[in-house]
Design an enzyme around this catalytic site. Structure first.
Site, PDB file in Angstrom:
ATOM      1  N   LYS A 112      74.312  25.425 -17.384  1.00 27.42           N
ATOM      2  CA  LYS A 112      73.665  26.858 -17.308  1.00 27.42           C
ATOM      3  C   LYS A 112      74.851  27.952 -17.530  1.00 27.42           C
ATOM      4  CE  LYS A 112      69.596  26.291 -14.871  1.00 27.42           C
ATOM      5  NZ  LYS A 112      68.297  26.438 -14.098  1.00 27.42           N
ATOM      6  N   LYS A 192      65.045  18.172 -20.705  1.00 32.55           N
ATOM      7  CA  LYS A 192      63.850  17.992 -19.765  1.00 32.55           C
ATOM      8  C   LYS A 192      62.908  19.019 -19.901  1.00 32.55           C
ATOM      9  CE  LYS A 192      65.165  20.813 -15.804  1.00 32.55           C
ATOM     10  NZ  LYS A 192      64.670  21.227 -14.500  1.00 32.55           N
ATOM     11  N   LYS A 195      60.673  25.616 -17.866  1.00 33.70           N
ATOM     12  CA  LYS A 195      60.003  26.713 -17.730  1.00 33.70           C
ATOM     13  C   LYS A 195      60.429  27.499 -18.839  1.00 33.70           C
ATOM     14  CE  LYS A 195      59.278  27.195 -12.733  1.00 33.70           C
ATOM     15  NZ  LYS A 195      60.513  26.706 -12.309  1.00 33.70           N
TER      16      LYS A 195
HETATM   17  N1  AQP Z   1      60.959  18.329 -16.222  1.00 33.12           N
HETATM   18  C1  AQP Z   1      60.924  17.982 -15.067  1.00 33.12           C
HETATM   19  N2  AQP Z   1      60.629  16.771 -14.761  1.00 33.12           N
HETATM   20  C2  AQP Z   1      60.500  16.489 -13.312  1.00 33.12           C
HETATM   21  N3  AQP Z   1      60.752  17.471 -12.352  1.00 33.12           N
HETATM   22  C3  AQP Z   1      61.075  18.588 -12.722  1.00 33.12           C
HETATM   23  N4  AQP Z   1      61.334  19.781 -11.983  1.00 33.12           N
HETATM   24  C4  AQP Z   1      61.557  20.877 -12.767  1.00 33.12           C
HETATM   25  N5  AQP Z   1      61.682  20.319 -13.986  1.00 33.12           N
HETATM   26  C5  AQP Z   1      60.883  18.822 -14.060  1.00 33.12           C
HETATM   27  C6  AQP Z   1      61.447  19.840 -10.564  1.00 33.12           C
HETATM   28  O1  AQP Z   1      60.550  20.716 -10.103  1.00 33.12           O
HETATM   29  C7  AQP Z   1      60.927  21.422  -9.005  1.00 33.12           C
HETATM   30  C8  AQP Z   1      61.083  22.869  -9.195  1.00 33.12           C
HETATM   31  O2  AQP Z   1      62.166  23.249  -9.839  1.00 33.12           O
HETATM   32  P1  AQP Z   1      62.594  24.542 -10.259  1.00 33.12           P
HETATM   33  O3  AQP Z   1      61.537  25.572 -10.656  1.00 33.12           O
HETATM   34  O4  AQP Z   1      63.100  25.231  -8.916  1.00 33.12           O
HETATM   35  O5  AQP Z   1      63.887  24.610 -11.085  1.00 33.12           O
HETATM   36  P2  AQP Z   1      64.234  23.892 -12.484  1.00 33.12           P
HETATM   37  O6  AQP Z   1      64.367  22.447 -12.180  1.00 33.12           O
HETATM   38  O7  AQP Z   1      65.334  24.545 -12.929  1.00 33.12           O
HETATM   39  O8  AQP Z   1      62.858  24.176 -13.196  1.00 33.12           O
HETATM   40  P3  AQP Z   1      62.468  24.371 -14.486  1.00 33.12           P
HETATM   41  O9  AQP Z   1      61.250  24.490 -14.690  1.00 33.12           O
HETATM   42  O10 AQP Z   1      63.404  23.632 -15.504  1.00 33.12           O
HETATM   43  O11 AQP Z   1      62.913  26.041 -14.568  1.00 33.12           O
HETATM   44  P4  AQP Z   1      64.118  26.803 -15.364  1.00 33.12           P
HETATM   45  O12 AQP Z   1      63.640  26.751 -16.692  1.00 33.12           O
HETATM   46  O13 AQP Z   1      63.976  28.121 -14.712  1.00 33.12           O
HETATM   47  O14 AQP Z   1      65.369  26.207 -15.155  1.00 33.12           O
HETATM   48  C9  AQP Z   1      62.373  20.815  -8.751  1.00 33.12           C
HETATM   49  O15 AQP Z   1      62.215  19.919  -7.753  1.00 33.12           O
HETATM   50  C10 AQP Z   1      62.613  20.309 -10.289  1.00 33.12           C
HETATM   51  O16 AQP Z   1      63.465  19.028  -9.805  1.00 33.12           O
END
Ligand code: AQP
Length: 323
Positions: A112, A192, A195
């Site tokens: 990040k 991965k 969002k």
């Molecule tokens: N690709 C994934 N596969 C499995 N689990 C996932 N999680 C996120 N992406 C995957 C799990 O979802 C929960 C909430 O995640 P978050 O929104 O708090 O943060 P993140 O991991 O940063 O999710 P994103 O969707 O990838 O958001 P951005 O793009 O904003 O960084 C967590 O338990 C995470 O493990």
């Protein structure tokens, strides 16, 4: 009785990775004998400098998805992190039990800070996550695999705090679903599903239409062979599709391989797409039936309990450290 905590950032639309990696597990846990706290971690999301005019909408939408996913609210509280300032208070106390080097070694910090510049929020984010977990003295944390390192850090903080004062915090355990713990982008299977992916076609959002979902699966990146075989090293794209299918049908990878032994990649992609459509349909219907008023009254109803739990911990921690 065990206490469960987990969080999700209101950084955009909830996607299939969030659902299969985390939220589905929250739903299962909410039907067990446990006390559960599910938090929309808006303060965490500030690390990515989100548009303030979209924040409230994203928070509402995220809570609506949590409710629609079927979390049993009898023993589960759903709330917004910034409504409970004790998270930040505890985070400050815990920061004194965390090494700067540990924070710099976090993979998410490295990734990040490359994308966003290395401000202190990205560095200290895992300490706030530790406080989220420990403010309710949670012993179980259902998260996707991408959070393993952060959970390890929380456990180190607990051990140091408990050694310095008294055995106060439980050592939290991470739990993940059997499969689906790390869904990959459909377009870039090395990354991965997320969002904030640049390529929106790599992510299945909870409110994608049937046509959008099928189109995204049809154009998913696989490999030049035509064998439906789980091989995470050499066949990342097809392995990701097998993972999605096996999670939603509660089948092993091997059984999926056998079932689609004579199918082409094209046929399999459509099967996976249709499976996802059927999985998301009831969730979307429930989502559409909920009004903003329903969500506001849920937030009001749940908040008192959450505040009581957080205040109790903060009072006890303050007494332990002598402030
Ligand atoms: N690709 C994934 N596969 C499995 N689990 C996932 N999680 C996120 N992406 C995957 C799990 O979802 C929960 C909430 O995640 P978050 O929104 O708090 O943060 P993140 O991991 O940063 O999710 P994103 O969707 O990838 O958001 P951005 O793009 O904003 O960084 C967590 O338990 C995470 O493990």
């Amino acid at each position: 009785m065990k206490t469960v905590f987990s969080g999700i950032q209101p950084t955009g639309k909830v996607h299939l990775g969030n659902l299969l990696g985390a939220i589905n597990n929250w739903v299962s846990l909410s039907n067990e004998e446990s006390k559960n706290y599910f938090c929309v971690v808006d303060l965490h999301s500030l690390t990515t400098h989100p548009d303030p005019s979209k924040m409230q909408e994203n928070i509402q939408e995220t809570i609506k998805v949590l409710v629609s996913s079927g979390i049993n609210q009898k023993n589960s509280k759903i709330y917004i992190q910034s409504n409970v300032p004790e998270h930040v208070q505890l985070s400050w106390i815990l920061s004194n039990f965390c090494q700067i080097g540990e924070l710099q070694r976090m993979t998410q910090f490295k990734e990040k800070s490359d994308q966003l510049g290395s401000h202190a929020g990205i560095l200290t984010y895992p300490i706030l996550m530790a406080a989220d977990i420990l403010i309710h003295k949670a012993n179980e944390v259902p998260v996707g695999d991408d959070q393993t390192q952060h959970l390890e850090l929380t456990r180190n903080i607990v051990e140091r705090f408990n050694n310095a004062y008294t055995e106060y915090f439980p050592l939290p355990e991470k739990t993940s679903g059997k499969a689906g713990a790390r869904l990959m982008s459909l377009r870039h299977p090395d990354n991965k599903m997320s969002k904030s992916n640049d390529d929106l076609n790599g992510t299945i959002y909870f409110d994608d239409s049937k046509d959008e979902i099928i189109k995204k699966f049809k154009s998913s990146v696989t490999d030049s062979e035509n064998e439906i075989k789980f091989d995470i090293e050499n066949k990342k794209g097809i392995s990701n599709l097998i993972d999605i299918y096996s999670t939603l049908h509660d089948m092993s990878h091997e059984d999926v391989e056998i079932k689609f032994k004579n199918s082409s990649y094209g046929e399999f992609k459509i099967e996976v797409g249709e499976t996802v459509v059927s999985y998301l349909e009831p969730l979307r219907e429930k989502y559409e039936s909920l009004s903003d008023g329903d969500i506001s009254s849920l937030i009001r109803d749940h908040l008192d309990d959450v505040k009581d739990s957080a205040k109790k911990t903060m009072d006890e921690v303050s007494a332990i450290v002598g402030v």
